[in-house]
Scaffold this active site. Structure first.
Site, mmCIF file in Angstrom:
data_model
loop_
_atom_site.group_PDB
_atom_site.id
_atom_site.type_symbol
_atom_site.label_atom_id
_atom_site.label_comp_id
_atom_site.label_asym_id
_atom_site.label_seq_id
_atom_site.Cartn_x
_atom_site.Cartn_y
_atom_site.Cartn_z
ATOM 1 C CE LYS A 72 -43.709 -47.796 -4.842
ATOM 2 N NZ LYS A 72 -42.521 -48.481 -4.304
ATOM 3 C CG ASP A 174 -33.208 -55.826 -2.485
ATOM 4 O OD1 ASP A 174 -32.064 -56.311 -2.578
ATOM 5 O OD2 ASP A 174 -33.703 -55.092 -3.349
#
Length: 319
Positions: A72, A174
């Site tokens: 990423k 989250d």
């Protein structure tokens, strides 16, 4: 569609870490990053969103035929500071936490361009994807909702990952179905550590204020991230468990403000009124996780793991 106050930098992790990748838009597919990133050679682009891209990754001097890793990277030479900060939090959290239920980061280059992380490529589907069809109904049809015992097992593994994060002095921030990858054998991995801030860092808390998806955020997280702690993650876990057992989230509304207001002020629906097969002790436990006041919730993820294990054993026949 979940309402996100500020979209997570790592939101695309769920589309990039597991075996169903390569189906997202944004130019994914044939593009590749070119060149090498440290010890890694990127392959095809699996997902692109904003200034972030995720690629298949191969060791430069190793296995070249099967992509067992993903890379990423931030695409821009001078990327947004929020994205860089999230990437650094993700790298730091993964470095500090060792748990089979928290995604690992194998290599991080986050101090100067190019900014990137390398992670294992996980097999399975996110909890969110299990209840929705994939790009073709043949390749990835929706799965039946988990049984009561299976839902308790999934929640126990999430809590185990949270316990490791909390022991390292970080909260996840989250917890939601799209950040939970379930392998074919049932193993659960908690991903997306971009909001995994330290409890003892007020500046980081301020930077993370009202990040994440409000459908799963604790009331105190919406009011002031400075007041969030480990028990805020447990509230989010309670929302996830409620949704698995009831087939819907406890608080819904036409606008973000309505959902925030409901989390802050309205009692959750009675779980057994939505699913009468849920045992009383399970419904009571979920209600405790969803308490408005953190002091009324379980006080640690370790406690939650222990209580879920007992419930899972007690209701093993409900598989």
């Amino acid at each position: 569609m979940h309402r996100t106050v500020v979209k997570s930098f790592a939101a695309l992790a769920s589309a990039s870490l597991h075996g169903g990748i390569g189906r997202a838009g944004g130019g994914a597919g044939d593009r590749n990053a070119g060149g090498a990133f440290g010890r890694w050679r990127p392959g095809n682009c699996l997902h692109a969103q904003g200034g972030t891209e995720v690629y298949e990754a191969f060791p430069r001097h190793g296995e070249q035929h099967q992509a067992r890793y993903v890379l990423k990277r931030l695409r821009d030479v001078a990327p947004d500071r929020t994205a860089v900060a999230a990437l650094r939090r993700e790298a730091a959290a993964a470095r500090e936490v060792r748990s089979p239920h928290v995604v690992a980061v194998l290599e991080a280059h986050v101090d100067a361009p190019p900014f990137y992380l390398v992670m294992p490529r996980l097999s399975g589907r996110t909890l969110a994807e299990r209840s929705t069809p994939g790009p073709t109904s043949i390749s990835s049809p929706p799965l039946a909702p988990p049984s009561i015992a299976a839902a308790l097992g999934i929640a126990r593994q999430i809590a185990s990952g949270l316990a490791a994060l909390h022991a390292a002095g970080r909260m996840h921030g989250d917890v939601k179905p799209s950040n939970l990858i379930i392998a074919p054998d049932g193993h659960v991995t908690l991903i997306d550590l971009g909001f995994a801030r330290r409890f003892d860092d007020p500046a980081e808390a301020e930077a993370c204020f009202v990040l994440g998806t409000v459908d799963y955020l604790a009331p105190e997280a919406v009011c002031s991230r400075l007041h969030s702690d480990a028990r805020s993650d447990l509230y989010s876990l309670g929302v996830v468990l409620f949704e698995m057992l009831a087939g819907r989230r406890p608080f819904v509304g036409p606008t973000t403000a309505d959902v925030v207001q409901a989390h802050a002020c309205e009692p959750p629906p009675r779980l057994r009124e939505l699913n009468s097969s849920v045992p009383d002790d399970v419904a009571e436990f979920v209600a405790g996780l969803l308490a408005k006041t953190p002091l009324r919730r379980p006080q640690s993820a370790t406690e939650v793991v222990e209580r879920l294990a007992r419930l899972e054993i007690r209701h093993f026949d409900l598989r």
